[in-house]
Design a protein around this motif. Sequence first.
Motif, PDB file in Angstrom:
ATOM      1  N   THR A 102      -4.502   6.589  -2.956  1.00 50.05           N
ATOM      2  CA  THR A 102      -3.938   5.366  -2.394  1.00 50.05           C
ATOM      3  C   THR A 102      -3.681   4.414  -3.550  1.00 50.05           C
ATOM      4  O   THR A 102      -4.550   4.209  -4.389  1.00 50.05           O
ATOM      5  N   PHE A 143       0.284   5.377   0.343  1.00 48.37           N
ATOM      6  CA  PHE A 143      -0.606   6.502   0.606  1.00 48.37           C
ATOM      7  C   PHE A 143       0.056   7.749   0.032  1.00 48.37           C
ATOM      8  O   PHE A 143       1.196   8.055   0.366  1.00 48.37           O
ATOM      9  N   GLU A 156      -5.245  13.637  -3.681  1.00 52.37           N
ATOM     10  CA  GLU A 156      -4.562  12.618  -2.892  1.00 52.37           C
ATOM     11  C   GLU A 156      -5.034  11.246  -3.354  1.00 52.37           C
ATOM     12  O   GLU A 156      -6.049  11.137  -4.049  1.00 52.37           O
ATOM     13  N   ARG A 164      -7.610   4.508  -5.293  1.00 47.57           N
ATOM     14  CA  ARG A 164      -8.501   5.548  -4.790  1.00 47.57           C
ATOM     15  C   ARG A 164      -7.871   6.916  -4.994  1.00 47.57           C
ATOM     16  O   ARG A 164      -6.667   7.086  -4.833  1.00 47.57           O
ATOM     17  N   ALA A 200       0.125  11.721  -0.334  1.00 41.72           N
ATOM     18  CA  ALA A 200      -0.324  12.969   0.277  1.00 41.72           C
ATOM     19  C   ALA A 200      -0.947  13.879  -0.773  1.00 41.72           C
ATOM     20  O   ALA A 200      -0.676  13.743  -1.971  1.00 41.72           O
ATOM     21  N   THR A 253       0.830  -1.199   0.000  1.00 42.90           N
ATOM     22  CA  THR A 253       0.000   0.000   0.000  1.00 42.90           C
ATOM     23  C   THR A 253       0.870   1.256   0.000  1.00 42.90           C
ATOM     24  O   THR A 253       1.823   1.356   0.779  1.00 42.90           O
TER      25      THR A 253
END
Length: 135
Positions: free
Chosen positions: A126, A29, A124, A73, A31, A27
């Motif tokens: 994912t 993430f 932003e 996402r 910003a 994963t």
Amino acid sequence: MSTPINPPELAPPRGYSNGLRFEAGRTLFIAGQIGWNREGELAEGFLAQFDLAMANMMAVVANAGGTAEHLGRMTIYLTDKRQYTADLKAVGAVYRSHMGKHYPAMSLVEVRALLEDRALVEIEGTAILPATETA
């Protein structure tokens, strides 16, 4: 990579997927990215900022070893949704120049302001990157 999940009970999505299923991976993430260059100078106008924010997000994904197809996402924050809808064809062209025909699960949110005073858009996300072999 991923499988779009668009249940028949829901209205057909346009330009996004209701969900994406990833079988395995790591994963990432990402910003919130705004439309500024490496010197911290904001691009002029909504479309130019949208383009640069997308480029900045994809630079993070690429640096981590991923591609657009690994994004599961995205959330797009706008200070004025009318700027986004004013020329959807141009927005779509910018989107496809970075993402091709990949449509992750997305939300678009209008906000009163972003941290940078002249920023018009922040994106932003994912990503699920391919699993790597461990030694």
